[in-house]
Motif scaffolding. Structure first.
Motif, PDB file in Angstrom:
ATOM      1  N   PRO A 160       1.072  -1.020   0.013  1.00 66.59           N
ATOM      2  CA  PRO A 160      -0.100  -0.256  -0.178  1.00 66.59           C
ATOM      3  C   PRO A 160       0.805   1.142   0.016  1.00 66.59           C
ATOM      4  O   PRO A 160       2.184   1.215   0.064  1.00 66.59           O
ATOM      5  CB  PRO A 160      -0.685  -0.084   1.165  1.00 66.59           C
ATOM      6  N   PRO A 161       0.405   2.480  -0.274  1.00 69.46           N
ATOM      7  CA  PRO A 161       1.268   3.574  -0.052  1.00 69.46           C
ATOM      8  C   PRO A 161       1.177   4.139   1.291  1.00 69.46           C
ATOM      9  O   PRO A 161       0.570   3.427   2.058  1.00 69.46           O
ATOM     10  CB  PRO A 161       0.393   4.710  -1.102  1.00 69.46           C
ATOM     11  N   SER A 162       2.030   5.113   1.753  1.00 69.55           N
ATOM     12  CA  SER A 162       1.787   5.509   3.131  1.00 69.55           C
ATOM     13  C   SER A 162       1.050   6.777   3.115  1.00 69.55           C
ATOM     14  O   SER A 162       0.743   7.551   2.126  1.00 69.55           O
ATOM     15  CB  SER A 162       3.186   6.033   3.146  1.00 69.55           C
ATOM     16  N   GLU A 163       0.585   6.904   4.247  1.00 70.42           N
ATOM     17  CA  GLU A 163      -0.452   8.191   4.225  1.00 70.42           C
ATOM     18  C   GLU A 163       0.688   9.438   4.348  1.00 70.42           C
ATOM     19  O   GLU A 163       0.276  10.450   3.757  1.00 70.42           O
ATOM     20  CB  GLU A 163      -1.069   8.134   5.510  1.00 70.42           C
TER      21      GLU A 163
ATOM     22  N   TYR B 181       1.352  13.739  -2.490  1.00 68.23           N
ATOM     23  CA  TYR B 181       0.039  14.141  -2.884  1.00 68.23           C
ATOM     24  C   TYR B 181      -0.779  13.589  -1.517  1.00 68.23           C
ATOM     25  O   TYR B 181      -0.320  12.799  -0.462  1.00 68.23           O
ATOM     26  CB  TYR B 181      -0.482  13.186  -3.890  1.00 68.23           C
ATOM     27  N   ARG B 182      -1.987  13.790  -1.629  1.00 68.81           N
ATOM     28  CA  ARG B 182      -3.138  13.299  -0.458  1.00 68.81           C
ATOM     29  C   ARG B 182      -4.272  12.822  -0.876  1.00 68.81           C
ATOM     30  O   ARG B 182      -5.004  13.572  -1.519  1.00 68.81           O
ATOM     31  CB  ARG B 182      -3.303  14.486   0.395  1.00 68.81           C
ATOM     32  N   LEU B 183      -4.491  11.419  -1.193  1.00 69.59           N
ATOM     33  CA  LEU B 183      -5.555  10.853  -1.691  1.00 69.59           C
ATOM     34  C   LEU B 183      -5.448   9.467  -0.986  1.00 69.59           C
ATOM     35  O   LEU B 183      -4.358   8.622  -1.246  1.00 69.59           O
ATOM     36  CB  LEU B 183      -5.669  10.763  -3.098  1.00 69.59           C
ATOM     37  N   SER B 184      -6.549   9.006  -0.555  1.00 68.87           N
ATOM     38  CA  SER B 184      -6.651   7.793  -0.140  1.00 68.87           C
ATOM     39  C   SER B 184      -7.690   6.772  -0.753  1.00 68.87           C
ATOM     40  O   SER B 184      -8.564   7.277  -1.377  1.00 68.87           O
ATOM     41  CB  SER B 184      -7.148   7.645   1.563  1.00 68.87           C
ATOM     42  N   MET B 185      -7.431   5.477  -0.791  1.00 68.59           N
ATOM     43  CA  MET B 185      -8.268   4.700  -1.691  1.00 68.59           C
ATOM     44  C   MET B 185      -9.616   4.457  -1.038  1.00 68.59           C
ATOM     45  O   MET B 185     -10.503   4.475  -2.093  1.00 68.59           O
ATOM     46  CB  MET B 185      -7.594   3.103  -1.808  1.00 68.59           C
ATOM     47  N   GLY B 186     -10.107   4.816   0.020  1.00 71.20           N
ATOM     48  CA  GLY B 186     -11.280   4.802   0.628  1.00 71.20           C
ATOM     49  C   GLY B 186     -12.139   6.022   0.289  1.00 71.20           C
ATOM     50  O   GLY B 186     -13.383   6.312   0.576  1.00 71.20           O
TER      51      GLY B 186
ATOM     52  N   ALA C  28     -12.683  17.895   4.127  1.00 72.14           N
ATOM     53  CA  ALA C  28     -13.591  16.938   4.438  1.00 72.14           C
ATOM     54  C   ALA C  28     -13.900  16.111   3.364  1.00 72.14           C
ATOM     55  O   ALA C  28     -14.049  14.699   3.629  1.00 72.14           O
ATOM     56  CB  ALA C  28     -14.911  18.058   4.913  1.00 72.14           C
ATOM     57  N   VAL C  29     -13.805  16.744   2.345  1.00 71.68           N
ATOM     58  CA  VAL C  29     -14.286  15.543   0.979  1.00 71.68           C
ATOM     59  C   VAL C  29     -13.309  14.585   0.881  1.00 71.68           C
ATOM     60  O   VAL C  29     -13.396  13.366   0.688  1.00 71.68           O
ATOM     61  CB  VAL C  29     -14.248  16.531  -0.243  1.00 71.68           C
ATOM     62  N   LEU C  30     -11.789  14.765   1.185  1.00 70.24           N
ATOM     63  CA  LEU C  30     -10.646  13.916   0.924  1.00 70.24           C
ATOM     64  C   LEU C  30     -10.554  13.020   2.340  1.00 70.24           C
ATOM     65  O   LEU C  30      -9.434  12.381   2.279  1.00 70.24           O
ATOM     66  CB  LEU C  30      -9.461  14.674   0.456  1.00 70.24           C
ATOM     67  N   GLY C  31     -11.293  13.391   3.187  1.00 69.35           N
ATOM     68  CA  GLY C  31     -11.087  12.722   4.580  1.00 69.35           C
ATOM     69  C   GLY C  31      -9.932  13.117   5.448  1.00 69.35           C
ATOM     70  O   GLY C  31      -9.309  12.113   6.091  1.00 69.35           O
ATOM     71  N   ALA C  32      -9.520  14.131   5.100  1.00 67.83           N
ATOM     72  CA  ALA C  32      -8.260  14.741   5.781  1.00 67.83           C
ATOM     73  C   ALA C  32      -8.701  15.826   6.922  1.00 67.83           C
ATOM     74  O   ALA C  32      -9.834  16.494   6.855  1.00 67.83           O
ATOM     75  CB  ALA C  32      -7.435  15.391   4.924  1.00 67.83           C
ATOM     76  N   GLY C  33      -7.937  15.724   8.024  1.00 69.20           N
ATOM     77  CA  GLY C  33      -8.365  16.646   9.129  1.00 69.20           C
ATOM     78  C   GLY C  33      -8.062  18.055   8.699  1.00 69.20           C
ATOM     79  O   GLY C  33      -7.239  18.477   7.900  1.00 69.20           O
ATOM     80  N   ALA C  34      -8.574  18.952   9.352  1.00 66.22           N
ATOM     81  CA  ALA C  34      -8.528  20.625   9.239  1.00 66.22           C
ATOM     82  C   ALA C  34      -6.750  20.895   9.436  1.00 66.22           C
ATOM     83  O   ALA C  34      -6.466  21.748   8.588  1.00 66.22           O
ATOM     84  CB  ALA C  34      -9.235  21.248  10.056  1.00 66.22           C
ATOM     85  N   GLY C  35      -6.170  20.129  10.064  1.00 66.03           N
ATOM     86  CA  GLY C  35      -4.875  20.287  10.041  1.00 66.03           C
ATOM     87  C   GLY C  35      -3.963  19.844   8.840  1.00 66.03           C
ATOM     88  O   GLY C  35      -2.930  20.347   8.898  1.00 66.03           O
TER      89      GLY C  35
END
Length: 247
Positions: free
Chosen positions: A6-9, A123-128, A53-60
Motif C-alpha cells: 500500500p502507499p503511505s499516508e 499527494y494526499r488521496l486515500s483509496m477509501g 472534508a471531501v478527502l477525509g483529511a483533518g483540518a490540520g
C-alpha cells in the motif's frame, strides 16, 4: 516474486527543483488515461473550501490538501523516496538494489500502480475516498488494475484492506498469492503490522539464495527471520495467508 505494497499516508513533498510528473513515463502506461481522470478530479476538488472534508483529511492537513492543486507542476521524485512512514522506513526502498526494487509494486489511489523508480510528487488521496467526478476509488481502479497487473511467480500481498479492494487476483494468480497477516501472541495486530510487513518485505527482497517461487518456498524464506506459518486458502479460488509474529 512480486511484493505488493500500500502507499503511505505520510509522503515527502519532494525536491524544491526538478521536472514535474510525466504520466506517460510512469510504469504501466496503459493506466495513463485513468491517471489523467483521477488527477484532474483531485486537482479540482483540492481547490474547494471543503476539500479536507471531501478527502477525509483533518483540518490540520489543509495545507497538504491544498498542495494537490500543484500536482501537475510541482517537482517529482522517485516513489521510493516520496513514500515514508512506518512500513517504508522498515523496508528502506532507496537502498534496495535495482533487481530487488523491480519486484516491488505500490498500489496507489492516484496513480494506480507505481514502481519505486517512478517519479511522482507527494499527494494526499486515500483509496477509501469517493472522489467527485470519479466516484469510489477502489471500484474505479479495479478493472484497470485487473488488466494492468498480471504478475508471474508468487505474490506477497502486504496491502491494507482498502487497497486490497482495488485489485483481487484471478483464480490462477490466487493459487500463488500470499496475504501477510501480522500477529502478536496469537492475536491479529494493527499497530505493529506495518513495521513487520516492512521488515518482512526487506528480508525477502535482500536475502541471499533463490527467490521464492511458491507459497511453500515463501514460508521457508520467511522462517529464516520470523516465526511464521502458512494457511491454505479458506475457499476455492482464495489466496494463501502467511501469519507472521511481530518481533
Amino acid at each position: 516474486m512480486l511484493v505488493l505494497l500500500p502507499p503511505s499516508e505520510s509522503k515527502w513533498a519532494g525536491p524544491a527543483r526538478g521536472a514535474p510528473v510525466r504520466l506517460g513515463a510512469l510504469s504501466a502506461p496503459e493506466l495513463t488515461a485513468a491517471r489523467e481522470h483521477v488527477l484532474d478530479a483531485l486537482v479540482e476538488v483540492s481547490a474547494r473550501p471543503d476539500a479536507p472534508a471531501v478527502l477525509g483529511a483533518g483540518a490540520g492537513l489543509a495545507d497538504v490538501v491544498r498542495a494537490n492543486t500543484t500536482l501537475r507542476t510541482r517537482p517529482a521524485a522517485p516513489a521510493a523516496r516520496v513514500y515514508t512512514g512506518v512500513l517504508f522506513d522498515a523496508l528502506d526502498l532507496p537502498s534496495l538494489r535495482p533487481a530487488a526494487a523491480r519486484r516491488v509494486l505500490v498500489v496507489s489511489a492516484l496513480w494506480g500502480l507505481l514502481r519505486p523508480r517512478d517519479r511522482v510528487p507527494g499527494y494526499r488521496l486515500s483509496m477509501g475516498t469517493e472522489l467527485p467526478g470519479v466516484g469510489p476509488l477502489a471500484p474505479f481502479w479495479r478493472p484497470h488494475l485487473q488488466r494492468a497487473l498480471q504478475p508471474a511467480g508468487v505474490v506477497v500481498d502486504c496491502r491494507s484492506a482498502a487497497y486490497a479492494a482495488a485489485w483481487a487476483p484471478d483464480a490462477a494468480t490466487a493459487e500463488r498469492t500470499v496475504a501477510v497477516r501480522v500477529l502478536r501472541d496469537g492475536r491479529v495486530v494493527s499497530h505493529a503490522a506495518k513495521h513487520t510487513r516492512g521488515l518482512l518485505a526487506r528480508h525477502l527482497l535482500t536475502r541471499p539464495g533463490r527467490v521464492p517461487r511458491t507459497p511453500g518456498t515463501l514460508l521457508d524464506a520467511a522462517c529464516e527471520a520470523f516465526v511464521a506459518k502458512l494457511l491454505e486458502p479458506a475457499r476455492l479460488g482464495g489466496t494463501w495467508t502467511l501469519e507472521v509474529e511481530a518481533p
